[in-house]
Motif scaffolding. Sequence first.
Motif: not given
Length: 335
Positions: A89-104, A281-292
Amino acid sequence: MPTVLIADKMSARAVEIFHERGIAVEVKTGLGKEALCAIIGQYDGLAIRSATNVDADVLAAASRLKVVGRAGIGVDNVDIHAASKRGVIVMNTPYGNTVTTAEHAIALMMAAARMIPQATMSLKAGQWEKSRFQGVELYQKTLGVIGTGNIGSLVIARAQGLGMRVIAYDPYLSKIRAADLGVELVEMDTLLARADFLTVHTPLTDATRNLFRAETFAKMKPGAILVNAARGCIVDEAALYDALKSGHLRAAALDVFCKEPVHGDNPLLELDNFICTPHLGASTEEAQVNVAIQVAEQISAYLLRGVVQNAVNLPSVKEEELLLLQPYLNLGERH
């Protein structure tokens, strides 16, 4: 006890979650292909970001592997076909960095419109060039959005807050959903002709590879500004260079490139009307924690309870639905 390998740098919270769930975890980052192949057979799960390449050779060596979790959206670095053939199974995390990428994406749009990086460099070089850096407003301009999913819809809301008119192209967007978003749904050629600013938020597929090429740029409104914080190779960089050099496009801002990391030999870097960031795009402190957190929770749920979430090669099933389906799945495996 299942064992998971974290092969790329990510928040320490991921390790904590695996321990809390009773899963053994080892962190070994910076492994080359040979080193990864030598040890991957020891693990039931693999957590990665963008640095580790999980190709067919790695998967062939992964005799115990059941799941690969990508802490982020893109899975370009995973051979999905090979994983599927091996039942991984291959999974991603499509919601953890959405805000961060949109802001970028919005930040890149503003920076390109007001030439902020160029003005910063000029002032730091001791110049005071007010007349050189006359920009354009976003207010009451038309923003064209290609792709209205998790990130695109957030960009739309933020652009509307800035007083922009938003038009959108998305072959999967219904008229009802477009009305909910408050956007005008148009065809691709119409969007290209009308948009003062254009931002793209699609995955990289055969259909979107080089979506922006010479003929695409020719259809764009003269003086438009292009933003891409989605995936590299959606934009033909040679064609973009020509469109910027000729002045047909006012400016472009890219966070992603077809070949990364980018080196000084990329001709786009020579242009004054081109700004860029190194895939932030996903490089904020919040996004890194969220996707982890998300990747650790998803891998744990699958290894411990068989719950599939955000898989790219298998339909996801809610836990309560899995309880109803499990007897039939077990029967199917036996036959």
